[in-house]
Scaffold this motif. Structure first.
Motif: not given
Length: 490
Positions: A106-107, A112-117
């Motif tokens: 849901g990025y 958003d991707y960097v935060k989740g990764r």
């Protein structure tokens, strides 16, 4: 002149009408969400994605700057061709992986991707801020491209009248983007593709006929310019400009926003295989820089970007001149719209919601993003009208240096999480500072001279800063990893 103006207004006016009707393009009657506004629900197929991504990557300023650089600096200006050849294999590998990670989690933005990764809000904030800082002057540069081209062609009235006309054109874009989000530039990209491809082929054919064919054109141009063959000492500059520009391009928020709107990884793979067609058109524009030399066009000092518009105005039939200038304007509208959407979405997702309003509803997020995108366009207009052209060009140059510093966190992170999040943040900080100082100390030149074993080599400043960034991240990763293990052990 009347035929030129009529053709120009027909292209720009028709595009404006298309933009206003963008609500019917891939229409979605669900409740408003940021994903629906910024990414059009991730439903664009291969043809739409090809037009949108190509129209976003190849800006109006690109089509003016590349032939202008060839006109002013000779063969070095053709670095844009290998750069756009290098970028597509990278895109073929990176974009589908990024799309899948974004869709599965849901990025909406790359931050958003960097935060989740990495489970690192500070690193995500650094990526988001870098993207916004790199994008804002890029929007202003689209307006500068419009003004430079139309001024050279005599279609930009002096003083307030010309500025009001530009504001009116940009105002239609701002309204369409505010209401319809990414659907507006997606629709405009259809017009841009047809106008750019058709006008370019026609202009090149007429120019080559007027100048006696390609052979005579290059022979005549060689008598006007001594750098049509690249000097060996400039090989490192040429290579690093091509490689660094290719790596940086895929990190820009507007490029990733257009990619995230695709319907799937296979769509992106098909599109990246077909995108070199845009490179072919860019190569033809580069040849027009040679043609301007052969035709004896005299661009104003410090304004080499006007060489091709002056050439067109000098050699083309009036109607075709108007169509090409209209295509330039349309060419600026697509990337400017996508850039404003990308910057607004990054602000809302990674700054506003993350740090100020964590409970914001999807509808509220969308409303804030719409307001920020509108503010970005107004700011770009104010910037262009209030500051020197060179200020925007310098800031955009810095933007290219800055955005490459997000490559380790984004691209390398797709394949491994070995690099520690704090080491990546330290490397990013070193790269940002080093890149900025290199460009500023070099008099705002993209090429800087670096010492290697007593020899001085010209290199792209962004690549030098990126190398420092990566070294810091690699060296500090074991230190931070051991520190984390020590804390766990206690």
């Amino acid at each position: 002149m009347l035929a030129t103006v009529a053709a120009f207004l027909a292209v720009v006016g028709g595009t404006s009408l298309v933009a206003v009707g963008a609500r019917w393009f891939h229409r979605d009657d669900s409740l408003p969400t940021l994903e629906g506004w910024a990414l059009a629900g991730r439903r664009f197929g291969a043809p739409t994605t090809w037009l949108l991504l190509g129209g976003t990557i190849y800006t109006a300023y690109t089509f003016a700057a590349v032939p202008g650089l060839v006109y002013g600096a000779g063969a070095l200006g053709f670095f844009a061709l290998p750069y756009t050849v290098i970028v597509y294999p990278l895109a073929f590998v990176l974009l589908p992986r990024l799309w899948k990670a974004a869709r599965d989690n849901g990025y909406i933005t790359v931050a958003d991707y960097v935060k989740g990764r990495y489970d690192s809000p500070p690193l995500a904030l650094a990526v988001a801020l870098t993207g916004i800082l790199a994008t804002m002057p890029y929007i202003a540069l689209q307006l500068l491209g419009i003004r430079a081209v139309l001024t050279a062609g005599g279609l930009y009235p002096r003083g307030l009248a010309g500025d009001l006309a530009m504001i009116a054109v940009f105002g239609v874009l701002a309204l369409a983007t505010y209401r319809h989000g990414l659907r507006a530039p997606a629709v405009i990209s259809i017009v841009k593709g047809a106008a750019i491809f058709g006008a370019t082929l026609a202009v090149v054919a007429v120019v080559l006929d007027e100048l006696g064919g390609p052979g005579r054109m290059f022979e005549t141009a060689a008598t006007q310019h001594t750098a049509l063959a690249l000097e060996p000492e400039l090989f490192p500059a040429f290579a690093t400009l091509a490689l660094g520009s290719a790596m940086a391009l895929l990190m820009y928020p507007h490029v990733l926003t257009a990619a995230f709107a695709a319907s799937g990884p296979d769509t992106l793979r098909k599109v990246t295989v077909a995108l070199p067609a845009w490179t072919a058109v860019l190569g033809l524009f580069g040849v027009l820089g040679i043609a301007a030399l052969a035709a004896g066009v005299e661009a104003p000092p410090g304004n080499a970007e006007s060489a091709v518009p002056l050439l067109v105005d000098q050699l083309m039939p009036a109607a075709l001149t108007g169509v090409l200038f209209g295509a330039f304007v349309v060419g600026a509208l697509v990337p400017a719209a996508v850039m404003s959407i990308a910057a607004a979405t990054a602000f809302v997702r990674n700054i506003y919601v993350e740090y100020f309003h964590p409970t914001a509803t999807p509808k509220h997020q969308t409303r804030i993003a719409q307001a920020v995108s509108l503010t970005a366009k107004v700011g770009a207009v104010a910037f262009v009208l209030g500051l020197r052209n060179q200020a925007a060009i310098n800031l955009q140059l810095l933007g290219g240096v800055w955005i490459l510093q997000t490559f380790p966190a984004v691209a390398i992170g797709l394949f491994t999480t070995w690099l520690h999040k704090w080491a990546l943040l330290a490397g990013w900080a070193v790269g940002m500072v080093a890149g900025t100082l290199l460009v500023v100390w070099g008099g705002f030149s993209s090429v800087v001279w670096v010492g290697f074993g007593g020899a001085r080599v010209p290199m792209y400043a962004a690549v030098v800063a990126f190398a420092l960034n990566l070294v810091v991240a690699v060296v500090l990763t074991p230190f931070f990893s051991r520190s984390r293990e020590a804390v766990r052990a206690t």
